[in-house]
Scaffold this motif. Structure first.
Motif, PDB file in Angstrom:
ATOM      1  N   ARG A  14       3.677  17.309  -4.560  1.00  0.00           N
ATOM      2  CA  ARG A  14       4.046  18.317  -3.579  1.00  0.00           C
ATOM      3  C   ARG A  14       5.222  17.882  -2.702  1.00  0.00           C
ATOM      4  NH1 ARG A  14       0.022  20.601   0.138  1.00  0.00           N
ATOM      5  NH2 ARG A  14      -1.699  19.261  -0.454  1.00  0.00           N
ATOM      6  N   THR A  15       5.586  16.628  -2.844  1.00  0.00           N
ATOM      7  CA  THR A  15       6.662  16.122  -1.985  1.00  0.00           C
ATOM      8  C   THR A  15       7.893  16.989  -2.103  1.00  0.00           C
ATOM      9  OG1 THR A  15       5.812  13.956  -2.418  1.00  0.00           O
ATOM     10  CG2 THR A  15       7.946  14.069  -1.357  1.00  0.00           C
TER      11      THR A  15
ATOM     12  N   MET B  48       0.848  -1.200   0.000  1.00  0.00           N
ATOM     13  CA  MET B  48       0.000   0.000   0.000  1.00  0.00           C
ATOM     14  C   MET B  48       0.876   1.239   0.000  1.00  0.00           C
ATOM     15  SD  MET B  48      -3.409   0.089   2.080  1.00  0.00           S
ATOM     16  CE  MET B  48      -3.497  -1.548   1.421  1.00  0.00           C
ATOM     17  N   THR B  49       0.724   2.055  -0.919  1.00  0.00           N
ATOM     18  CA  THR B  49       1.531   3.284  -0.922  1.00  0.00           C
ATOM     19  C   THR B  49       0.642   4.488  -0.687  1.00  0.00           C
ATOM     20  OG1 THR B  49       1.245   3.323  -3.297  1.00  0.00           O
ATOM     21  CG2 THR B  49       3.335   2.478  -2.480  1.00  0.00           C
ATOM     22  N   ILE B  50       1.198   5.394   0.035  1.00  0.00           N
ATOM     23  CA  ILE B  50       0.436   6.601   0.358  1.00  0.00           C
ATOM     24  C   ILE B  50       0.918   7.712  -0.559  1.00  0.00           C
ATOM     25  CG2 ILE B  50      -0.272   8.132   2.209  1.00  0.00           C
ATOM     26  CD1 ILE B  50      -0.771   5.177   2.776  1.00  0.00           C
ATOM     27  N   SER B  51       0.056   8.220  -1.312  1.00  0.00           N
ATOM     28  CA  SER B  51       0.482   9.291  -2.208  1.00  0.00           C
ATOM     29  C   SER B  51       0.128  10.656  -1.630  1.00  0.00           C
ATOM     30  CB  SER B  51      -0.191   9.126  -3.563  1.00  0.00           C
ATOM     31  OG  SER B  51      -1.580   8.967  -3.360  1.00  0.00           O
ATOM     32  N   ALA B  52      -0.508  10.615  -0.470  1.00  0.00           N
ATOM     33  CA  ALA B  52      -1.014  11.873   0.082  1.00  0.00           C
ATOM     34  C   ALA B  52       0.099  12.749   0.610  1.00  0.00           C
ATOM     35  CB  ALA B  52      -1.970  11.570   1.224  1.00  0.00           C
ATOM     36  N   PRO B  53      -0.074  14.015   0.734  1.00  0.00           N
ATOM     37  CA  PRO B  53      -1.171  14.764   0.138  1.00  0.00           C
ATOM     38  C   PRO B  53      -1.133  14.748  -1.389  1.00  0.00           C
ATOM     39  CG  PRO B  53      -0.092  16.058   1.820  1.00  0.00           C
ATOM     40  CD  PRO B  53       0.783  14.875   1.547  1.00  0.00           C
TER      41      PRO B  53
ATOM     42  N   TRP C 253       8.961  10.408   4.121  1.00  0.00           N
ATOM     43  CA  TRP C 253       7.730  10.513   4.889  1.00  0.00           C
ATOM     44  C   TRP C 253       7.495  11.907   5.428  1.00  0.00           C
ATOM     45  CZ3 TRP C 253       3.724   7.633   4.484  1.00  0.00           C
ATOM     46  CH2 TRP C 253       3.882   6.339   3.972  1.00  0.00           C
TER      47      TRP C 253
ATOM     48  N   GLY D  76       8.282  14.479   3.891  1.00  0.00           N
ATOM     49  CA  GLY D  76       7.803  15.193   2.713  1.00  0.00           C
ATOM     50  C   GLY D  76       6.349  14.879   2.402  1.00  0.00           C
ATOM     51  N   ARG D  77       6.001  13.631   2.427  1.00  0.00           N
ATOM     52  CA  ARG D  77       4.627  13.269   2.091  1.00  0.00           C
ATOM     53  C   ARG D  77       3.622  13.910   3.027  1.00  0.00           C
ATOM     54  NH1 ARG D  77       4.309   6.935   0.469  1.00  0.00           N
ATOM     55  NH2 ARG D  77       6.396   6.762  -0.419  1.00  0.00           N
TER      56      ARG D  77
ATOM     57  N   GLU E 191       4.280  16.605   4.768  1.00  0.00           N
ATOM     58  CA  GLU E 191       4.595  18.028   4.901  1.00  0.00           C
ATOM     59  C   GLU E 191       4.853  18.444   6.343  1.00  0.00           C
ATOM     60  OE1 GLU E 191       2.099  20.640   2.498  1.00  0.00           O
ATOM     61  OE2 GLU E 191       3.813  20.220   1.198  1.00  0.00           O
TER      62      GLU E 191
ATOM     63  N   GLN F 159      -8.612   9.603   2.466  1.00  0.00           N
ATOM     64  CA  GLN F 159      -7.874   9.141   1.293  1.00  0.00           C
ATOM     65  C   GLN F 159      -7.271   7.752   1.523  1.00  0.00           C
ATOM     66  OE1 GLN F 159      -4.753  11.811   0.173  1.00  0.00           O
ATOM     67  NE2 GLN F 159      -3.892  10.288  -1.230  1.00  0.00           N
ATOM     68  N   LEU F 160      -6.759   7.534   2.744  1.00  0.00           N
ATOM     69  CA  LEU F 160      -6.193   6.225   3.067  1.00  0.00           C
ATOM     70  C   LEU F 160      -7.258   5.149   2.956  1.00  0.00           C
ATOM     71  CD1 LEU F 160      -4.025   7.225   6.144  1.00  0.00           C
ATOM     72  CD2 LEU F 160      -3.166   6.382   3.948  1.00  0.00           C
TER      73      LEU F 160
ATOM     74  N   LEU G 272      -6.634  13.121   4.860  1.00  0.00           N
ATOM     75  CA  LEU G 272      -5.659  12.030   4.737  1.00  0.00           C
ATOM     76  C   LEU G 272      -6.300  10.697   5.111  1.00  0.00           C
ATOM     77  CD1 LEU G 272      -2.711  11.193   4.273  1.00  0.00           C
ATOM     78  CD2 LEU G 272      -2.282  11.656   6.671  1.00  0.00           C
TER      79      LEU G 272
ATOM     80  N   ASN H 104       3.506   0.473   6.364  1.00  0.00           N
ATOM     81  CA  ASN H 104       2.619  -0.112   5.358  1.00  0.00           C
ATOM     82  C   ASN H 104       1.488  -0.923   5.972  1.00  0.00           C
ATOM     83  OD1 ASN H 104       3.048   0.599   2.763  1.00  0.00           O
ATOM     84  ND2 ASN H 104       4.774  -0.822   2.493  1.00  0.00           N
TER      85      ASN H 104
ATOM     86  N   GLU I 270      -7.789   4.184  -0.427  1.00  0.00           N
ATOM     87  CA  GLU I 270      -6.765   3.303  -0.980  1.00  0.00           C
ATOM     88  C   GLU I 270      -6.864   1.893  -0.424  1.00  0.00           C
ATOM     89  OE1 GLU I 270      -2.975   5.118  -0.479  1.00  0.00           O
ATOM     90  OE2 GLU I 270      -3.645   6.980  -1.382  1.00  0.00           O
TER      91      GLU I 270
END
Ligand SMILES: Nc1ncnc2c1ncn2[C@@H]1O[C@H](COP(=O)(O)OP(=O)(O)OP(=O)(O)O)[C@@H](O)[C@H]1O
Ligand SMILES: Nc1ncnc2c1ncn2[C@@H]1O[C@H](COP(=O)(O)OP(=O)(O)OP(=O)(O)O)[C@@H](O)[C@H]1O
Ligand SMILES: [Mg+2]
Ligand SMILES: [Mg+2]
Lengths: 327, 349, 507, 327
Positions: free
Chosen positions: B10-11, B1-6, C386, C388-389, C391, C448-449, C445, C421, C452
């Motif tokens: 923007r990373t 499972m990969t999290i692309s959020a936000p 992480w 970064g993702r 923020e 969104q999770l 978030l 994960n 997914e």
């Protein structure tokens, strides 16, 4: 000595040695089992007197509590300082051996006194009295006081003290051979600590209600035991003897807690050890049996078997003669 | 499972430096560095001021002397970094020494006896560890108890006797030095241990767990660190190394006695704390601890050579220890004097 | 509302422009509060608005960085809680602060025990007084038992008893009712009203608006450490207050996208832990957010902690993908695909003294090693990724996490767990003490999770959060699940009813 | 009555009674002889004083490892005063010893309270530092019984109606300390601070002042113990009191004082001290050789804390189930 004087306080030994007589390194350091022990204070003072007589430099270093590993550190330091001789009372017959050998390899003479190491680790042993002599006088004193019958016990120093264990062994033999009615019921260890010796005495008297006498072949032990007896119900009933110094024992002898005890003169022991060290430094003796040297006021001594020099026989202190001594 | 959020796009908007301060600051402005600098200062001053200090002989004796403390300080660092303490190390050392003596006297081959001693050390540590974790007792109380127990067994087993006959090969190994360098052969073992413990504490997941436990046992537990298991392992390592130090001690002095290394635990703990390890846990590093051990060792050796008596060494050790824990306080106090404004009450750490 | 505040003379308590920062965290920027005698004053605001901090400044526990603090018109500067106490201020703190080893009576009277001759403590008088206090509050607590092991509710009652037993002119209550039952709340209110009628000033902090509107006469709203407004209670409404609290319309706070619900991931069956929770069963499917609601102290956190293996449980089973997960082993739970973002991020979620990077990689440290050694470049890369993702607002990865703001700390915790994960993410109070903007981000978030395919269990004490985010709501009351409510049926009323009334009959 | 039967002190008191009983059966003079009875009371008295002080500090969630060194310093001070100020009144010596102890304790307390650093590290530091000062001061000198006035020495050994003075002093201290801790606000606050320091801060208790007081009391009691040590053992040197800190902490722990503070009583600590030393004395009578005694003591300490833990677990489980029922 290099003559460099980076720091005045750091190197008294070599400096003094250089100013001493000729090229001999008469920097001699006493290393007792531990500091703060009246017996060693007296013996080392005797050593100091001798060293002053022949113009050497006297020093005394030592651990606060009797422990072989601490003695090793001091031996190492003395080795580096390059003293002429170390005069040591060993906390352990072997543990300090290799450190002593290193010192000897570096040219330092090693003299043991009071408590010996194994012979291969030292150049000379100054024996205060033979084990036989000490054991015999102790046994004679106690058996006479208890009427040659009954239970006795021993209050020793630390369980590993070389000299103590040798004496105890001999005492056992002596008792078995010549005093069949006297039984040795217990041996306890006060570790040359006042409080421990004191409490062990109490325990000893408790555990053996029929105890008639105590032998304490150590100056710390006998003083602590006497102090316990002095105020206890056993005063006058349980005999106490052993090895003690007159100053510590004076009160107890005068008030009858203790009738008699023995000791050599520790000051003489230190004095003789210092002259022994000098003789080694001078090359007068090498530790060979039959070597002879003169120890100042004490006269001439001969090296015996195993590079051992005997001070003499122990002396018995009683109410009658104790006033004549001050050490 | 990969999290692309936000959003992956923007990373890149935020750039993270790996370190906030330049390398030299990170290197120099640490507790450990303060100890190392102090060590270097003491060495330099001693070499200039104390005759015969700067010799290979000094180095040799010094290293021989500090080796047992240095060895035990390594696992002790792990234990203290988890906010625990082990006061029983010197007793384990003594017990190991006695066991080695008894077994060799009974005719066991030395290597086998050594293994037996090490196993005994592991068991001694295991007992400490289990009492602390499973029973849930404070380690200070537990190890005061085992301090008496292990020493008591050691003294009880050997009584008045001391075993002094060991094969010359082994005693020689513990005492000999590399030619004229003055460096004892035993240092090979010590250096190997240092490497192992540096790796263990600073470069493995196990070490990360220790740090996390030290700062916050609860967070560590929530993060999947096996808190109890880690603690037991650290106590066992301490027992093991203490037993190893006991073997070294026995061979170095050629004497197995019940009272060997009595009171050494306080020297070890003092050195570890001096090296910058926090008694609250979490903070600390092996290089600081090594510097702490050497600092005390060098001071003692230099002062002894300078004929300063051992009492002054005690006072200096004590004062150093107190200063080392107070120094961060002084710093923050000075800082608060500079910014004279009401600052938050420091809550319990 | 019979008595209106008497505005004669100076206010009992007045704070103006008070500011307070904890390191980099600014708790208060400019807080005002004016409380009159003969008044019960409500102080409301979102989690983290700074209410408790303000209380602690009044109590003398913290010293303000700026602003004025007047007591009956006189400027004061308390250096310790003792000084504030001496000035007639009594405080019930949000978290009960009792001495576990001491008896209930001693806890109430510590530091001001009645004494006889020679300063000897008069135990009889003390005990009698404690009994009297409990009678007044209509509760039955053994005054001689140790405080250790008391329920949160009982602890809170002792805090109340402690505060009202002091003859204080200003009494501040920071969420005293959070753990109390209806009867206890009624008794407390009766006591509060009688104290007001005696001429004292009271401050009441609560998230329950029914209580606020029933008890108080004046209401002050705070937001983000700032004063917003003060009104007489009659002249305002719940909607108005809520709008001021959050600073915008409530409806656009939680952008929920409903995701397709998949297979069952996590099954919990008959989980029981004596004294904490009983016979708890529920399932979590892929793609859904299950909300766990209930009053504070209901035992929700304990349930999920046991599920994740942090706490022990006595009986029951936890299964992932039908395979049972061993007890009391968070590592095994992680391996099975679970992650738990705990309730108390400062104590349970983060190693505050460690760096952002170390925290982000703490749960994955084994995975980030090669041959048993941690690969620091791999570690830093993961941390950068992480941070970064999510923020996270920080300059460098070696910043101590403790210096970050609460919201950013929460992001680090989230990142730490998302990096493992997980398939099921359990998240306890995800937005406690987080600012409004970040809050919405967290909700997006989560949504969104779920989209997914993650299964999410979310505990929250904030009803709007539950209502806005959850697909299904489980209500916990006294350690039991008392209701399961679908998104369609979930309303504030239905949840509150289940949270306060058990389905089984309880006396 | 119920609380008496369930309290921790009762258990350990029972253990003490059993030890005394068994030993007396084996050897009646353990209890029924003048010295046996006296020593039973006398031997633990000094440790009781130190353990009471230690308990007060531990109750506040600190620990004082420097007590052994404080005892050493004050014991030596006592001797020096008698030697250097001839005719000094005994009461002045007591005051001086306690004052020195209090000052040393206060220094510990100040470092802990103002430095906000753990007491374990601070007092480990002062353990070294105070001992160093002692060695520096005493050097290899020692104070002998003959240096001390007879009246003073009598305090250490003689009795008032079968109860030794030392025991009377210890008993008074225990009762006063116990009364203070139980019945005075200051005493209760010490428990509160140890139970939860943060809550104590919230309550507005004078945490800093109380911690200072706790350390001061601990130091003063160690000082008193030092003076009495000199009276009982008659000799003191630079090593007096070494290792006493672990015995004191051990006694408190055995007596049910929780090492993390907040619970336990000085009575427990006092009984713990008596038990520790009585077992020491009983073991030889019970036929356990000298060398194994320390192992027994270690087992005892561990047994005591494990038992304590089991009991408190049971209590908290009981409290939870009570809550279940009432809920
Ligand atoms: N001791 C502290 N150190 C650092 N930050 C703190 C501290 N105490 C509070 N904060 C922060 O200050 C802010 C305000 O907290 P405060 O407890 O005053 O909020 P509150 O309004 O009482 O919230 P709640 O309704 O949840 O009780 C929060 O961001 C919090 O994280
Ligand atoms: N310190 C404590 N001692 C004893 N019992 C406690 C303690 N803390 C909590 N409990 C009990 O545990 C149960 C759950 O408490 P807790 O406050 O953690 O519940 P929660 O539902 O997680 O609350 P929150 O809404 O704060 O998450 C309650 O029955 C409470 O009485
Ligand atoms: Mg709050
Ligand atoms: Mg919760």
């Amino acid at each position: 000595a290099t003559g460099c004087s980076s720091s005045a306080s750091t190197d008294t030994s070599t400096g003094a040695a250089a100013s001493g007589s000729g090229d001999k390194n008469y920097a001699i350091t006493f290393l007792p089992k531990n500091l703060g022990n009246a017996y060693f204070d007296t013996s080392d003072k005797g050593g100091s007197k001798a060293i002053t007589e022949f113009g050497g430099t006297y020093a005394e270093v030592g651990p606060a509590t009797a422990a072989a590993d601490a003695q090793v550190s001091f031996i190492n330091t003395l080795t580096q300082q390059g003293v002429g001789a170390i005069i040591i009372s060993a906390d352990d017959p072997t543990a300090i051996g290799s450190a002593l050998n290193e010192a000897r390899a570096a040219g330092t003479k090693v003299v043991t006194f009071d408590s010996d190491t194994d012979p291969q680790y030292r150049d000379l042993y100054i024996n205060q009295a033979t084990a036989d002599g000490i054991a015999k006088i102790e046994v004679d004193l106690i058996t006479k006081q208890i009427g040659d019958t009954g239970e006795v016990a021993i209050l020793s120093a630390s369980a590993n003290a070389t000299n103590q264990n040798a004496w105890i062994e001999t005492m056992k033999k002596e008792l078995a051979a010549n005093h069949p009615n006297v039984t040795l019921v217990d041996t306890v260890y006060g570790n040359d600590d006042d409080q421990t010796s004191f409490d062990k005495t109490a325990a000893l008297l408790q555990s053996h209600p029929n105890l008639k006498g105590i032998i304490s072949p150590t100056t710390v032990g006998i003083a602590a035991a006497a102090r316990y007896l002095q105020t206890s119900q056993y005063k006058g009933k349980v005999a106490l003897t052993g090895l003690g110094t007159p100053n510590q024992m004076r009160d107890y002898v005068n008030d009858g807690t203790v009738t008699a005890f023995a000791l050599w003169n520790p000051a003489d022991l230190g004095y003789l050890a210092a002259y022994g060290a000098k003789a080694l430094i001078d090359g007068t003796i090498t530790g060979k049996e039959g070597d002879k040297f003169t120890a100042g006021a004490l006269g001439e001594f001969t090296v015996g078997k195993d590079a051992t020099v005997l001070l003499g026989e122990p002396f018995t202190f009683t109410k009658e003669n104790i006033a004549d001594f001050n050490f | 499972m990969t999290i692309s959020a936000p959003a992956d796009s923007r990373t890149g908007t935020r750039v993270y430096a790996e370190y906030g301060r330049p390398f030299w600051m990170r290197l120099l402005l640490t507790r450990e560095m303060a100890v190392i600098v102090a060590l270097i200062l003491v060495i330099v001053i001693a070499s200039l001021e104390v005759r015969r200090f700067g010799t290979t002989t000094t180095l040799g004796f010094l290293l021989l002397d500090v080796a047992p403390i240095l060895m035990i300080a390594l696992p002790m660092t792990l234990v203290i970094m988890m906010g625990e303490i082990d006061l029983s190390v010197a007793s384990t050392l003594g017990l190991s020494s006695v066991l080695l003596g008894i077994l060799t006297q009974a005719g066991w081959p030395v290597p086998v006896a050594i293994v037996a001693c090490l196993v005994m050390g592991l068991v001694a540590g295991l007992i400490n560890g289990l009492l602390v974790t499973v029973v849930g007792l404070p380690s200070l109380a537990v190890t005061i108890g085992t301090l008496a127990l292990y020493r008591g067994i050691a003294v009880g087993l050997l009584g008045t006797t001391a075993v002094t006959s060991f094969p010359a090969f082994w005693t020689g190994l513990a005492q000999s030095k590399f030619g004229s360098t003055g460096i004892p052969v035993a240092m090979v073992l010590v250096v190997a241990l240092i490497v192992v413990f540096v790796a263990l504490l600073h470069f493995t997941p196990f070490g990360r767990g220790i740090v996390a436990i030290g700062f916050s046992t609860e967070t560590a537990h929530f993060s999947g660190v096996h808190v109890n298991r880690t603690k037991v392992v650290a106590f066992m390592l301490t027992g093991l190394i203490a037993a190893l130090a006991g073997i070294y001690w026995t061979f170095r002095y050629g004497s197995a006695r019940g009272d060997n290394a009595m009171g050494l635990e306080l020297s070890v703990i003092a050195a570890v704390l001096l090296g910058g390890v926090s008694i609250f846990g979490g903070k600390g590093a092996i290089h600081g601890v090594i510097a702490g051990v050497l600092l005390i060792g060098v001071l003692q050796s230099a002062l002894r050579l300078a004929n300063v008596s051992s009492d002054v060494i005690n006072i200096i050790t004590g004062a150093l220890l107190i200063l080392s824990v107070l120094s961060p306080r002084f710093l923050s106090w000075f800082r608060s004097l500079r910014f004279r404004r009401a600052t938050p009450e420091k809550q319990k750490q | 509302m019979s008595i209106s505040p008497s505005n004669s003379g100076p206010p009992a308590l007045e704070l103006r422009g008070v500011a307070k920062a904890f390191g980099s965290v600014v708790a208060l920027t400019s807080a005002d509060l004016t409380v009159h005698m003969n008044s019960i004053h409500a102080l409301v605001g979102e989690n983290g608005a700074g209410k408790s901090t303000l209380v602690k400044i009044v109590a003398g526990l913290y010293q303000r960085d700026a602003g004025d603090f007047l007591l009956r018109g006189e400027s004061v500067d308390f250096r310790s809680t003792a000084e504030a106490k001496a000035a007639g201020i009594a405080v019930i703190y949000q978290e009960p602060t009792l001495f576990p080893d001491l008896s209930v009576t001693e806890n109430i009277f510590m530091g001001r025990q009645p004494t006889q001759r020679f300063g000897r403590i008069d135990r009889k008088a003390m005990r009698a007084e404690a009994e009297e206090l409990f009678t007044r509050l209509a509760v039955r607590i053994d005054p001689d038992r140790p405080a250790e092991g008391l329920s949160i509710a009982d602890q809170q009652i002792i805090e109340i008893a402690k505060a009202i037993s002091v003859d204080a002119r200003v009494l501040i209550m920071d969420e005293p009712t959070a753990a109390l039952s209806g009867v206890e709340v009624d008794r407390l209110f009766a006591v509060a009203r009688s104290l007001r009628d005696e001429g004292r000033a009271l401050v009441f902090i609560s998230h329950r608006f029914d209580e606020v509107f029933a008890l108080c006469d004046t209401i002050t709203v705070m937001r983000d450490g700032q004063y917003i407004s003060t009104d007489a209670i009659q002249s305002t409404s719940v909607d108005e207050i809520v709008r001021r609290m959050v600073g915008r319309e409530v409806t656009d706070l939680f952008p929920k996208e409903v995701a397709p619900v998949g297979d069952v991931l996590l099954e919990v069956e008959g989980l029981t832990s004596a004294g904490v929770f009983h016979d708890v069963s529920f399932t979590v499917r892929s793609g859904e957010i299950v909300g766990l609601s209930g009053l504070v102290g209901a035992g929700r956190s304990e349930i999920v902690r046991a599920v994740f293996g942090v706490d022990r449980y006595d009986s029951g089973a936890v299964r992932m993908h039908g395979k049972s997960v061993p007890k009391l082993n968070p590592t095994a739970a992680m391996a099975a695909g679970m992650a738990l973002v705990p309730e108390d991020r400062r104590k349970q979620g983060l190693v505050l003294e460690s760096s952002v990077a170390r925290n982000l990689t703490l749960s994955t440290r084994t995975r980030l090693s090669r041959f048993g050694f941690i690969d620091s470049s791999l570690e830093n890369r993961a941390a950068k990724d992480w941070a970064g993702r999510l923020e996270v607002k920080t300059n460098a990865l070696d910043t101590e996490v403790g210096t970050l703001s609460g919201g950013n700390q929460q992001k680090v915790v989230l990142g730490k767990w998302l990096s493992t994960n997980p398939e099921v993410l359990i998240i306890d109070e995800p937005t406690r003490g987080i600012d409004v903007g970040t809050k919405a981000e967290v909700h997006r978030l989560l949504s969104q999770l779920a989209g997914e395919g993650l299964g999410i269990v979310m505990i929250s004490s904030e009803l709007p959060e539950i209502l806005g985010t959850a697909d299904r709501v489980l209500v916990v009351r006294e350690g039991r699940i008392t209701a399961e409510i679908s998104r369609a049926d979930a309303t504030a009323e239905s949840i509150m009813f289940a949270a306060t009334h058990s389905t089984e009959s309880i006396q | 009555m119920r609380t008496f039967l369930r309290s921790r002190e009762t258990g350990i008191l029972a253990a003490l009674v059993i030890v005394v009983l068994i030993t007396t059966i084996k050897n009646p003079s353990f209890l029924f002889s003048q010295d046996g009875f006296r020593d039973l009371l006398l031997t633990p008295s000094i440790l009781v004083l130190v353990a009471v002080g230690q308990a007060i500090v531990i109750i506040t969630r600190s620990v004082d490892l420097s007590v052994g060194s404080v005892v050493g310093l004050t014991a030596y001070l006592t001797g020096r005063l008698f030697i250097d100020v001839p005719g000094i009144p005994i009461i002045v010596v007591f005051a001086a010893g306690m004052a020195l102890g209090a000052a040393l304790g206060l220094l510990n307390g100040a470092l802990v309270a103002f430095g906000k650093v753990p007491a374990l590290v601070i007092t480990l530091g002062t353990l070294y530092a105070y001992r160093g000062i002692n060695v520096l001061w005493a050097g290899s000198n020692r104070v002998n019984a003959s240096d001390l006035p007879k009246d003073f020495l009598a305090l250490g050994t003689s009795a008032l109606l079968f109860v030794p003075y030392l025991t009377i002093i210890a008993l008074i201290v225990v009762l006063v300390a116990g009364w203070y801790l139980r019945n005075q606000r200051g005493g209760r606050e010490l428990y509160a601070i140890g139970s939860d320091p943060d809550a104590a801060q919230l309550y507005g208790l004078g945490v800093t002042r109380r911690i200072l007081v706790a350390f001061l009391l601990c130091g003063a009691l160690a000082g008193l113990a030092g003076v009495l040590f000199a009276a009982r053992y008659g000799t003191t040197n630079s090593q007096t009191g070494t290792g006493l800190e672990l015995q004191a902490v051990g006694a408190a722990v055995i007596g049910g004082v929780a090492i993390f503070g907040g619970s336990g009583t000085v009575y427990g600590a006092a009984i713990g001290a008596v038990l520790l030393l009585t077992i020491n004395r009983a073991l030889p009578i019970l036929g356990i050789p000298d060398f194994w005694q320390q192992a027994v003591v270690g087992t005892l300490i561990i047994g005591a804390i494990v038992l304590d833990r089991v009991l408190s677990l049971r209590l908290s489980r009981q409290l939870i189930s009570e809550r279940e029922v009432s809920a």
